[in-house]
Design an enzyme around this catalytic site. Sequence first.
Site, PDB file in Angstrom:
ATOM      1  N   LYS A  67       0.790  -1.238   0.000  1.00 30.64           N
ATOM      2  CA  LYS A  67       0.000   0.000   0.000  1.00 30.64           C
ATOM      3  C   LYS A  67       0.822   1.287   0.000  1.00 30.64           C
ATOM      4  CE  LYS A  67      -4.135  -1.894   0.166  1.00 30.64           C
ATOM      5  NZ  LYS A  67      -5.056  -1.798  -0.976  1.00 30.64           N
ATOM      6  N   GLU A  89     -10.045   5.568   3.279  1.00 29.85           N
ATOM      7  CA  GLU A  89     -10.853   4.448   3.728  1.00 29.85           C
ATOM      8  C   GLU A  89      -9.863   3.317   3.982  1.00 29.85           C
ATOM      9  OE1 GLU A  89      -9.972   4.884   0.662  1.00 29.85           O
ATOM     10  OE2 GLU A  89      -9.471   2.834   0.068  1.00 29.85           O
ATOM     11  N   SER A 356       1.589  -9.814  -1.037  1.00 30.16           N
ATOM     12  CA  SER A 356       1.265  -8.386  -0.955  1.00 30.16           C
ATOM     13  C   SER A 356       1.411  -7.805   0.440  1.00 30.16           C
ATOM     14  CB  SER A 356      -0.152  -8.139  -1.479  1.00 30.16           C
ATOM     15  OG  SER A 356      -1.061  -9.035  -0.873  1.00 30.16           O
TER      16      SER A 356
END
Lengths: 373, 261
Positions: A67, A89, A356
């Site tokens: 991210k 969010e 990830s």
Amino acid sequence: MAALEELEREYNKAKLDRKFQQRLQELLRTYAGRPTPLFFAQRLTQKLGGARIYLKREDLLHTGAHKINNCLGQGLLVERMGKHRVIAETGAGQHGVATATVCALLGFECVVYMGTEDMRRQELNVFRMRLLGAEVRGVESGSRTLKDAINEAMRDWVTNVRTTHYLLGSVLGAHPYPTMVRDFHRVIGREARAQILKAEGKLPAAIIACVGGGSNSIGIFYDFLKDKKVQLIGVEAGGRGEKLGDHAARFRGGLPGVLQGTYSYVLQDGAGQIATTHSVSAGLDYPSIGPEHAALRDAGRAEYVPASDAEALEATTLLARTEGIIPALESAHAVAEVVKRAPRMKKSEVVIVNVSGRGDKDVRILRENLKID
Amino acid sequence: MPLTFHRKPALVVYVTCGDPNLVTTREIILAAIEAGADVIELGVPFSDPVADGPVIQRASERALKHFTSLGQVLTLAAEVRQHAQSTGLIIFSYLNPILRMGMEKFCMVARAAGADGVLVTDLPVEESGEYLRAMKSNDLSPVFLAAPTSPDDRLQMIAEASRGFVYAVSRTGVTGARQKLTDDAQKLVRRLRKYTKLPIAVGFGISTAEQFAEVGKFADAGVVGSAIVETIERNPGREAVAVAEFVRKLTSVSHRPPVVS
């Protein structure tokens, strides 16, 4: 619309601005920890007895997931636009943590919206965000997960649009977000492609990544799109069953629809109401999918398969015990797919799995679901 | 049944259909019309009402508990039309339920039900090509939202695509009653006027007769939504009566006596 147009303009200018790109590269390198390694999983390969398995270690990035690639990029844009307040969010909390991290780094006010159900199952991340100085606002409406957090973030944005940037965490939403977020994550695939050519002297037969909104997957897929012989496999949340409401596999029964500013495949009922979804992993628990994935799937360039909650949980333990890596529950879905796929492939073939994120945030859920202690 | 505003300011009333149930919604609408509402926006409840504040969110959740659908709202529109010949009726919905029904089918059914126009909350004018064609071929008025943050060239696009009236959102934000209207509203209407001769209705935040009168000084109509929905929420068992009282209070400030139906 005006805010979206402003964002698009600034983003297009930043793309061509060498100083911006240099600063972003430097932060990715010295702050986030890029490049991430491409690791040959020897024991897992042996155990499955098929293709050679490489793991792209996005879990080793600062904050523990991919991210931050996007948060650094958008953070620098916020600076460029002269705004001082950032909202986001978050589902599993990784995007929230990465946003809070970048806001602390660059000095912005930060508010993160999170469904109260997600806050319960990802407590560690809630604490981390608050420790980093962000305000975490619990969302009680709807299913109290990711899509409800997005609704609340959007309401905040339209109200405060003049002072605030909405740092969207995936390849969703209105344009320019799907394109921009994908661009910020392209580094994953760009690195992996160079790394695999160096390690194996050839391209992989397949790349596997989990798909919630679709940011890590499009990030690793993108630079391989032109390599037609490389199969691209996205793994969705198969949840606990096939009934609508028991999973988040958009390509299993989803229909074209519009949710939160995006036209894509959406899980919905016959009247056009958006369906609730389920996954053991908060980050995959979303009824729509990034529109670029929809396009790739419709074009036949990428295929999308589900992995169930049970399969993901099993894959977590397998990777932990075979390679000493605890993947995030989201990433475990990709691992679950390689468990099925690698044995069917030739030993000379190579497959890359995108890890990830790491699984520290999931300790509570893992403890609830696995018989370990 | 063209959209005409007989008084100034004209009153546009929004209700979430199905809250508390469709039968009561029908009573509420007819009572509002009798009390002086010029146009009714029939709100279709949606699972993800991103442009709405807590009042309309709650109303949508209640309406969805018994699966109120776009199809049912269109049926309700037809029933209302039978009893009210000169009231403007607007179908107010997010895009997805309309897509699910089919754009062409939706427009045909809306026309047949006697609706005058449609407002799709999350369909920006830039993406409205197919919608505008279907609306035009079914003789329906597309109503668009203009925001205080819309630059002039966008206001022009919105004005040119609009029919019936233009909905000027009074402030940056979501639906919900407020203590006072901001200056944003007046500035926006002034800018819009350069691009359209259509009536301009101001909405978001109007909850008192004073605010409604204020709007009448610079716009052609005021839209009252959350305040009506909240009146319904607070008066279980006597919703229609309570709404009629409220509507009469609002229309008492208008410059012409209410039309007797």
